[in-house]
Design a protein around this motif. Sequence first.
Motif, PDB file in Angstrom:
ATOM      1  N   ALA A  12       0.812  -1.213   0.000  1.00  0.00           N
ATOM      2  CA  ALA A  12       0.000   0.000   0.000  1.00  0.00           C
ATOM      3  C   ALA A  12       0.850   1.270   0.000  1.00  0.00           C
ATOM      4  CB  ALA A  12      -0.942   0.006   1.202  1.00  0.00           C
ATOM      5  N   GLY A  13       2.174   1.109   0.009  1.00  0.00           N
ATOM      6  CA  GLY A  13       3.055   2.267  -0.095  1.00  0.00           C
ATOM      7  C   GLY A  13       3.550   2.836   1.214  1.00  0.00           C
ATOM      8  N   TYR A  14       3.296   2.152   2.317  1.00  0.00           N
ATOM      9  CA  TYR A  14       3.814   2.627   3.600  1.00  0.00           C
ATOM     10  C   TYR A  14       5.317   2.384   3.672  1.00  0.00           C
ATOM     11  CZ  TYR A  14      -0.920   3.310   5.321  1.00  0.00           C
ATOM     12  OH  TYR A  14      -2.195   3.765   5.491  1.00  0.00           O
ATOM     13  N   ARG A  15       6.001   3.241   4.408  1.00  0.00           N
ATOM     14  CA  ARG A  15       7.434   3.101   4.637  1.00  0.00           C
ATOM     15  C   ARG A  15       7.687   3.023   6.137  1.00  0.00           C
ATOM     16  NH1 ARG A  15       9.441   7.981   3.361  1.00  0.00           N
ATOM     17  NH2 ARG A  15       7.382   8.888   2.991  1.00  0.00           N
ATOM     18  N   GLU A  28       9.514  13.022  16.596  1.00  0.00           N
ATOM     19  CA  GLU A  28      10.309  12.804  15.390  1.00  0.00           C
ATOM     20  C   GLU A  28       9.435  12.896  14.140  1.00  0.00           C
ATOM     21  OE1 GLU A  28      13.499  11.782  12.793  1.00  0.00           O
ATOM     22  OE2 GLU A  28      13.507  12.459  14.891  1.00  0.00           O
ATOM     23  N   ALA A  29       8.244  12.338  14.208  1.00  0.00           N
ATOM     24  CA  ALA A  29       7.343  12.387  13.061  1.00  0.00           C
ATOM     25  C   ALA A  29       6.930  13.817  12.741  1.00  0.00           C
ATOM     26  CB  ALA A  29       6.111  11.528  13.333  1.00  0.00           C
ATOM     27  N   THR A  38       5.782  13.742   3.829  1.00  0.00           N
ATOM     28  CA  THR A  38       4.330  13.658   3.694  1.00  0.00           C
ATOM     29  C   THR A  38       3.775  12.284   4.039  1.00  0.00           C
ATOM     30  OG1 THR A  38       4.506  13.113   1.330  1.00  0.00           O
ATOM     31  CG2 THR A  38       4.286  15.443   1.919  1.00  0.00           C
ATOM     32  N   GLY A  39       4.652  11.295   4.203  1.00  0.00           N
ATOM     33  CA  GLY A  39       4.182   9.964   4.550  1.00  0.00           C
ATOM     34  C   GLY A  39       3.494   9.271   3.385  1.00  0.00           C
ATOM     35  N   GLU A  72       0.852  10.752   8.465  1.00  0.00           N
ATOM     36  CA  GLU A  72       0.228  10.968   7.174  1.00  0.00           C
ATOM     37  C   GLU A  72      -0.103  12.457   7.063  1.00  0.00           C
ATOM     38  OE1 GLU A  72      -2.800   8.376   5.810  1.00  0.00           O
ATOM     39  OE2 GLU A  72      -2.134   6.665   7.021  1.00  0.00           O
ATOM     40  N   VAL A  73       0.159  13.020   5.898  1.00  0.00           N
ATOM     41  CA  VAL A  73      -0.226  14.405   5.625  1.00  0.00           C
ATOM     42  C   VAL A  73      -1.449  14.351   4.727  1.00  0.00           C
ATOM     43  CG1 VAL A  73       0.479  16.608   4.627  1.00  0.00           C
ATOM     44  CG2 VAL A  73       2.132  15.236   5.898  1.00  0.00           C
TER      45      VAL A  73
END
Length: 270
Positions: A12-15, A28-29, A38-39, A72-73
Amino acid sequence: MTFSLGPRAASAGYRIAAFDSIGSTNAEALMRARAGETGPIWLATTEQTAGRGRRQRAWVSPRGNLASSILEVIDTSPAVAATLSFAAGLALEAALQTVSLEARMRSPGSENATFHLKWPNDVLAGGKKLAGILLEAETVAHDRLAVVVGIGTNVVAAPEGIPYPAVSLRDLGIDIGAADLFRALTEAWVEFRQIWDGGRGFGDIRRLWLDRAAGVGQAVSVRSGASTISGLFDTIDEDGCLIVATSDGKRMAVSAGDVYFGAAASIGAT
């Protein structure tokens, strides 16, 4: 310890950014969001030295516990973004069920733990606090909202000397590591984040949350500053506020506060 995303989260594109030790994954986030990140990106560690909970309270997270945050932005209002914390609670409860089942399969004699969600942001096991959730948000470039959901779970140890009882997965006889729980959490997050759908699916999230909620229909006392509201925990409304049915027939909406259930409600009211 090596952290990794579940396959669904990775596709799903998460890192992920993992740390051996860090002050606060939420801090930190937010720092990364201000710098242009932008997450969606997870931050995870087994040792957090300057964690915090609601109202700037310290969140104790010794080595071996799980401290994680998802950044998440998004394009939404702060009020709508706040309801994402309920999706986070559902995701964590689902992840805990998964690792609990895996632990029982490895050790058939392991205890069958039951988890409940406590308004606004805790997960309980046996009536004791197992995990806490802290959502923070701030506006970044192009008037978008950086939303950080911090999720801290007592995996190997629970804090002592605090005003409420706490418990760890180890105390419950659930022998898993922080990395196992994290992987399950990233998978469950994808599911409930999709249901939430920018706030459009909060009706479904609300229903699922209430099915797993602690204290519905029970005596409740909510303390906020010098003010206390007591009655019965009726429901949560479409904004995520706790609805208290008072003895004089009113239904009071509470947006924040410390919650006490059952016998503890009378203590919270004093």
